[in-house]
Motif scaffolding. Structure first.
Motif, PDB file in Angstrom:
ATOM      1  N   GLU A  20       0.819  -1.208   0.000  1.00 38.45           N
ATOM      2  CA  GLU A  20       0.000   0.000   0.000  1.00 38.45           C
ATOM      3  C   GLU A  20       0.856   1.262   0.000  1.00 38.45           C
ATOM      4  OE1 GLU A  20      -2.808  -0.321   3.223  1.00 38.45           O
ATOM      5  OE2 GLU A  20      -3.906  -1.935   2.231  1.00 38.45           O
ATOM      6  N   ILE A  21       2.007   1.211   0.650  1.00 40.12           N
ATOM      7  CA  ILE A  21       2.898   2.375   0.691  1.00 40.12           C
ATOM      8  C   ILE A  21       3.417   2.705  -0.703  1.00 40.12           C
ATOM      9  CG2 ILE A  21       5.141   3.221   1.515  1.00 40.12           C
ATOM     10  CD1 ILE A  21       4.605   1.418   4.032  1.00 40.12           C
ATOM     11  N   GLN A  64       9.100   8.988   3.980  1.00 40.49           N
ATOM     12  CA  GLN A  64       9.986   9.187   5.127  1.00 40.49           C
ATOM     13  C   GLN A  64       9.382   8.557   6.382  1.00 40.49           C
ATOM     14  OE1 GLN A  64      10.630  13.315   6.083  1.00 40.49           O
ATOM     15  NE2 GLN A  64      12.079  12.853   7.713  1.00 40.49           N
ATOM     16  N   GLY A  65       8.095   8.743   6.570  1.00 39.21           N
ATOM     17  CA  GLY A  65       7.406   8.182   7.728  1.00 39.21           C
ATOM     18  C   GLY A  65       7.383   6.665   7.750  1.00 39.21           C
ATOM     19  N   ASN A  66       7.596   6.061   6.589  1.00 39.14           N
ATOM     20  CA  ASN A  66       7.633   4.602   6.494  1.00 39.14           C
ATOM     21  C   ASN A  66       9.048   4.060   6.314  1.00 39.14           C
ATOM     22  OD1 ASN A  66       4.770   3.551   6.580  1.00 39.14           O
ATOM     23  ND2 ASN A  66       4.574   5.221   5.122  1.00 39.14           N
ATOM     24  N   GLY A  67      10.027   4.923   6.501  1.00 37.86           N
ATOM     25  CA  GLY A  67      11.412   4.478   6.510  1.00 37.86           C
ATOM     26  C   GLY A  67      12.050   4.217   5.163  1.00 37.86           C
ATOM     27  N   LEU A  68      11.469   4.735   4.081  1.00 38.41           N
ATOM     28  CA  LEU A  68      12.026   4.494   2.752  1.00 38.41           C
ATOM     29  C   LEU A  68      12.868   5.658   2.243  1.00 38.41           C
ATOM     30  CD1 LEU A  68       8.940   2.797   1.079  1.00 38.41           C
ATOM     31  CD2 LEU A  68      10.952   1.704   2.086  1.00 38.41           C
ATOM     32  N   VAL A  69      12.612   6.838   2.770  1.00 37.21           N
ATOM     33  CA  VAL A  69      13.323   8.045   2.359  1.00 37.21           C
ATOM     34  C   VAL A  69      13.842   8.758   3.594  1.00 37.21           C
ATOM     35  CG1 VAL A  69      12.981  10.367   1.362  1.00 37.21           C
ATOM     36  CG2 VAL A  69      12.070   8.367   0.194  1.00 37.21           C
ATOM     37  N   ASP A  70      15.044   9.314   3.458  1.00 29.92           N
ATOM     38  CA  ASP A  70      15.660  10.088   4.527  1.00 29.92           C
ATOM     39  C   ASP A  70      15.650  11.560   4.131  1.00 29.92           C
ATOM     40  OD1 ASP A  70      17.157  10.418   6.984  1.00 29.92           O
ATOM     41  OD2 ASP A  70      18.915  10.788   5.715  1.00 29.92           O
ATOM     42  N   ARG A  71      15.348  12.423   5.087  1.00 32.47           N
ATOM     43  CA  ARG A  71      15.368  13.875   4.873  1.00 32.47           C
ATOM     44  C   ARG A  71      16.528  14.429   5.681  1.00 32.47           C
ATOM     45  NH1 ARG A  71      13.667  18.593   7.441  1.00 32.47           N
ATOM     46  NH2 ARG A  71      12.747  20.150   6.050  1.00 32.47           N
TER      47      ARG A  71
END
Length: 123
Positions: A20-21, A64-71
């Motif tokens: 779903e993400i 980012q909230g699901n740990g796939l992207v870093d800011r």
């Protein structure tokens, strides 16, 4: 790993939640855009045709909230922020590349089919 038939589609199945993400079209495009290294927000807007700044921001926050992207925010004037793939995000590069190759190979046939189906409905 093999799952018993139907269990991947249960509402609380981690595999379904993960799908779903990335099922959102902007998520896949954004992950693909980050596959060759960190990018700033403006670079991503330019690189990803058709996405608004607002939708890109929402997509980046969700990823980012699901740990796939870093800011990463840099303490500079003016402020600079870059987005990059995390280790789990990097594991999606190969499947997304395969999906992208499939889309390139089959996109025109799908458009042709849709146009043909639309013509048949209007007759």
């Amino acid at each position: 790993m093999v799952f018993p038939a139907g269990t991947v589609f249960l509402a609380d199945c981690p595999a379904r939640l993960a799908i779903e993400i990335i099922a959102d079209k902007w998520a896949v495009v954004t992950l693909f855009a980050l596959s060759d290294g960190p990018k700033r927000h403006g670079e991503l807007v330019t690189l990803i045709g058709g996405i608004s700044r607002k939708v890109l921001t929402q997509t980046l926050r969700r990823l980012q909230g699901n740990g796939l992207v870093d800011r990463r925010a840099y303490a500079e004037a003016p402020p600079r922020v870059e987005y990059s793939l995390t280790a789990p995000g990097q594991t999606l590069q190969e499947p997304i590349l395969m999906l992208t190759d499939w889309a390139r190979s089959n996109g025109e046939a799908i458009v042709d089919f849709k146009e043909s189906a639309s013509d048949n409905l209007s007759q």
